[in-house]
Each structure stands twice: as C-alpha cells, then as structure tokens.
Scaffold this active site. Structure first.
Site, mmCIF file in Angstrom:
data_model
loop_
_atom_site.group_PDB
_atom_site.id
_atom_site.type_symbol
_atom_site.label_atom_id
_atom_site.label_comp_id
_atom_site.label_asym_id
_atom_site.label_seq_id
_atom_site.Cartn_x
_atom_site.Cartn_y
_atom_site.Cartn_z
ATOM 1 N N TYR A 54 0.827 -1.209 0.000
ATOM 2 C CA TYR A 54 0.000 0.000 0.000
ATOM 3 C C TYR A 54 0.860 1.257 0.000
ATOM 4 O O TYR A 54 1.696 1.451 0.882
ATOM 5 C CB TYR A 54 -0.910 0.001 1.218
ATOM 6 C CG TYR A 54 -2.051 0.985 1.138
ATOM 7 C CD1 TYR A 54 -3.264 0.604 0.588
ATOM 8 C CD2 TYR A 54 -1.922 2.272 1.621
ATOM 9 C CE1 TYR A 54 -4.327 1.496 0.521
ATOM 10 C CE2 TYR A 54 -2.976 3.170 1.558
ATOM 11 C CZ TYR A 54 -4.175 2.777 1.003
ATOM 12 O OH TYR A 54 -5.222 3.654 0.941
ATOM 13 N N TYR A 90 -5.404 5.451 -7.478
ATOM 14 C CA TYR A 90 -5.597 5.331 -6.030
ATOM 15 C C TYR A 90 -7.063 5.048 -5.761
ATOM 16 O O TYR A 90 -7.914 5.926 -5.812
ATOM 17 C CB TYR A 90 -5.156 6.611 -5.313
ATOM 18 C CG TYR A 90 -5.266 6.483 -3.806
ATOM 19 C CD1 TYR A 90 -4.498 5.534 -3.124
ATOM 20 C CD2 TYR A 90 -6.132 7.272 -3.070
ATOM 21 C CE1 TYR A 90 -4.598 5.390 -1.746
ATOM 22 C CE2 TYR A 90 -6.235 7.133 -1.691
ATOM 23 C CZ TYR A 90 -5.465 6.193 -1.040
ATOM 24 O OH TYR A 90 -5.572 6.053 0.322
#
Ligand SMILES: [Zn+2]
Lengths: 151, 383
Positions: free
Chosen positions: B287, B337
């Site tokens: 991440y 994103y």
C-alpha cells in the site's frame, strides 16, 4: 453568495470532550497537565476514562514543567484550509514532554504566545530543539503553543 | 483448530477504466466492476450470496445486490479505517465462505476521489479523538500526518529522499508498462522528483498517491469450487488484520514506538498462519498512499530489519528482476488510487501470469493494506 465579502475563516478549535475537559481547564490557567492513573501512576495521552495498565478509573492531573524537545516536525504547503493556507508554509511540531516522554503533543512553534503560525523562521526548526509551552486563545479555547528555549 | 489456509480462492477480478474524472456515478462504477469480475469468474450474479467492502464505500450492499441481480445474501461486512480495510474485505469473505456462511463472495471498492471532495476539507463534522489533538495546529491532511513519521524515520535511520524516490520510480516504471495506468505515458526522473513542489515537507508531490475515479471488484469462492472455474485459482493462503496495542490511528504519536505500526501486528499473524516466509515472496503489492509507507512496511512485514527499509530500496531492489518487485501495475502512486483495491487485483494478475509487468513464474504474492491505520494483509498463492 458570490457577492458576499470574503470572511476571514478562523483556525480550527479543539473539541473539549468529557475525557479532556481538565486538560483544557488547566491550559486556561496557564498550566500544562497530563492525565495520570491515580492507582498505578502511569501517564496516558490522549485522555481516556480508564487506565490501560491497571483498569483503574481514578485519575489525577499531574502538572508538568511545560518543557520538551521537538521529536519531529512537518511543514505543510497548500492546498490547505483557508486560515492555514494564509500562513503556509508553517512548521507543525511534535513535542516530547521532558516530564512524560511518551506524551507527545502536536502544536505550533511560535515566536511568542499568540503569534502567527509562520512567526518562526523555518531554518530555526530542528529535531531535538528544546521548547517551552506558552498559552494562547484559539477560537475560545486556550491551547499550548511552543517557543524555542534558545530562539 | 480450523484454518483459512488455502481454503478459498479469488476466481474473478474486474475493474473500470481509471481517470481523474469519470462521468458515471460511484454506484454505476461499482456495478460495472462487480459484473466484470463475475463474468471473469464465469459465475452468474444470482449465485452471489456475500458482499464485503469498506466503511467508506458510499454504495451499500442493498443497492449493489439489487442492481447486479444477486441472490439471497447471507453474509455482508464492511471494514473500517479507509485503505487499511482493503485486504480485510477478502479476508472476511474467505472466513465466511470457509465456514459455510456463504458460497460466492464479492468484495468491491468504487470511489470518485479524483473528481469528488477531499475528506479533510470537511470542517462541518466535529473533530473526533484524536483529530482534536492535531488538526487545530495545522496538521490537516493524511500527508501531514505521515510526513511527521517520515521526518522522524529519516532522522533516526539516515534514510534519504533518494530512498523515497526509489519507491516512486519503481511504481512509475511499472505504470509506464501498464496501459490502464493513469501515468502510463508519463515517465518520472530524479530531477522531476527533487524539484517538484512540496505537499508537506519532507513529502513532495511525487511522494503522494494519485486522486482517481474508478472501481474494482473480486470474487471469492471455496478452493473446491475454484478448481472448476475458468481461471487459474489464486488461493487466499493467509490473511490477517492488525490493530496494535495502544495504537492511535494515522497519528500514532503517543506510544513507545510510533514507527512500528499496524503492519508489524498484521505481519506476525500473517506469517504465523503461512507455510512460507518473507524470502519466499516473489512479488509484493504494498500500500503506497505515500512513498514513506514502503520502507516502513518492508520492515513491518519482515523483508529487512528495523531501520533498513530505506537501504532496501537501493540497487533496483523494487524493480522487475530486483529483490522484491513492487506494485507491478503502478500502485496508488502511479496506476490509480482506489484505496488499495487495485493492489489486490494486480496480485491476482501476477499469479495468473497476466500482469503487464509480469514477474517470471510468480507463485507467491504479498498484498498489503494501508499502513499507519488499522490494517490488513493477504498472502496469495497459486498452489
Ligand atoms: Zn493504572
């Protein structure tokens, strides 16, 4: 609305919740106090109803010297909320209290109590710098701010 | 004791295009991604009986289920803490399917972050704990909150902005191989990185993830059923969530060691249930809302020792052919994103052998969710 005069938006004000009411009341008197378990003596932050070490609900508020060191800091640049963008770039410091090292307070490093967010030159800010708490009104709540011990 | 190890598999993935602005609603995008994932799996929508998503997902199960034509739904779950919940959505479905609560689970995330509002701009909501201790002083955005930890990390371990650039560059290089990536045709140079504008010093523009409209979904079934599906099964080998003792969320400033975050907790549980170790991981999808999360996560998940995460990125370690190829579709920094869901689907593509930046013979992939907030992680395997 487009014709309305531009209004100066204020800085955000801390929310005085049940757990933290004494913290802000002491701040209004110019004292930086931290919540501490009255049973086992562990300080804790942010304030909460009971002690994570011994489950006691009995608390005291220990007065600190208000001294600390800069543990880290950032310098935000826009886009930011208007009141902050107006003063950016400004330093935000995380201060480790000398009297309670795990209590680290986010705050503003200023030239003197009540001065603007950008009142200290950025090149003066460094990790490890010794600072002292001062107090100023922010939207009706008195908050700790930080001044360099050696400006 | 019962185990989730290899009991379930991801058998379908789907996604919409990614863009700064898409015309359709989040609900429509969610439905497109879910139907695409079911089509990929070869499973009819009427067979879906479980859903999982994020608490921040705006389209709820009722709307999604009736729009796509799901059957009677017997399990539904939402995971909190923004991007920390990504892998846990698959984990919750795996647990539900493995224990007989449901048989076909769909996890999804649809978000118009590119054209929609920025959450930190909303001052109408009262500041909760711990934001009341940080935001009044101008620490307003997630970038500011992570920059505070980043500055301390650089100071304490001698890591540099070049290490953060290595992360940004690896993600950008992979995006340059991926036609679906927002940054497909936009190479990044060290000069561009070092001279870009600040967002929150020490984080610059290229240390921050994209702002994207898009949606993704995946389909989880039992390992037994997976063997009859049309795609190579990608098994959920291990899955974990992590909320460390005395953790405070993104502003984790008030415990003994603010630099060891939820990744460390999730990692302990993840490896404990696994047949493999960090050195067995062929490719990682970590991440990357901010570049600094990569060195912290490399340490947390055990790829290197404490303080060595910056140095780990040197010598092309995160590139294809390197020690640990990273975010091979471009990640949140350079593909899209969407709260990390594209990291899950890229992990599946790697193990199917269909990535646009394929790691040869990839058989084990780590996927992680947001570090800094209560998090989750998945270890995916082909066999
Ligand atoms: Zn106690």
């Amino acid at each position: 609305m487009a014709d309305a005069p531009a209004k100066q938006e204020p800085l955000l004000t801390p929310v005085v919740d049940d757990d933290a009411t004494p913290y802000w009341e002491y701040a209004a008197q110019g004292e930086l106090r931290v919540q501490e378990c009255a049973t086992c003596g562990e300080p804790r932050f942010p304030p909460r109803p009971c002690c994570p070490h011994c489950a006691s609900f009995t608390t005291t508020w220990r007065r600190t010297s208000g001294r600390g060191r800069v543990w880290s800091y950032v310098v935000p640049h826009p886009p930011l909320l208007p009141a902050y963008a107006a003063r950016a770039p400004y330093p935000v410091v995380l201060v480790e209290l000398t009297d309670a090292p795990r209590v680290r307070l986010v705050g503003n490093l200023v030239a003197r109590a009540g001065a603007a967010l950008d009142s200290v030159p950025l090149e003066r800010v460094r990790i490890g710098a010794r600072v002292q708490a001062v107090f100023a009104d922010q939207g009706g709540v008195v908050v700790p701010q930080w001044i360099l011990e050696r400006p | 004791m019962a185990s989730l190890k290899d009991a379930t598999a991801i058998v379908g993935i789907g996604q919409t295009p990614f863009a700064k602005q898409l015309p359709e609603s989040e609900k429509a995008l969610a439905c497109r991604a879910i139907l695409s994932a079911l089509d990929d799996a070869g499973i009819a929508p009427a067979e879906v009986d479980a859903f999982a998503s994020y608490t921040m997902e705006e389209t709820d199960e009722v709307e999604v289920a009736k729009a796509v034509g799901a059957g009677d739904v017997t399990f539904f779950s939402k995971v909190g803490y923004g991007g920390g919940g990504s892998c846990a959505t698959v984990g919750h479905l795996a647990a539900a399917v493995a224990t007989g609560q449901a048989s076909v689970g769909v996890a999804w995330r649809s978000r118009k972050r590119g054209s929609g509002p920025r959450p930190w701009r909303n001052t109408a909501v009262q500041l909760p704990t711990p934001a009341q201790w940080t935001r009044p002083f101008g620490l307003l955005r997630p970038a500011d909150e992570i920059a505070m930890l980043t500055r301390r990390y650089l100071h304490e371990y001698g890591a540099t902005r070049d290490h953060l650039f290595n992360v940004a560059l690896a993600c950008r290089n992979r995006a340059n191989q991926n036609p679906a990536a927002i940054m497909y045709e936009r190479p990044l140079t060290r000069d561009m990185y070092m001279t870009s504008r600040w967002i929150s010093e020490p984080l610059c523009l290229f240390d921050n993830c994209l702002e994207t409209d898009g949606a993704l979904a995946c389909v989880v079934v039992s390992a037994e059923r997976a063997r009859d599906c049309r795609r190579v099964p990608v098994y959920v080998h291990s899955v974990a969530q992590g909320l460390p003792a005395q953790h405070h969320g993104m502003v984790n400033y008030w415990n003994d060691d603010p630099l060891s975050g939820p990744a460390w907790t999730a990692a302990r549980q993840l490896w404990k249930q696994s047949d493999v170790a960090p050195e067995d991981v062929d490719v990682a999808q970590i991440y990357d809302a901010f570049t600094a999360l990569i060195p912290l996560s490399l340490e947390g998940y055990g790829f290197c020792a404490r303080g060595e995460g910056g140095a780990f990125t040197e010598g092309g370690a995160l590139e294809i052919g390197g020690r640990l190829p990273l975010n091979t579709a471009g990640g949140g920094l350079s593909e899209a994103y969407v709260h990390g869901f594209n990291l899950i689907t890229e992990g599946v593509k790697q193990l199917r052998g269909t990535s646009t930046a394929q790691v040869p013979d990839a058989a084990t992939c780590l996927v992680t969710a947001g570090e800094g907030v209560p998090t989750s992680a998945l270890l995916l395997r082909t066999t």
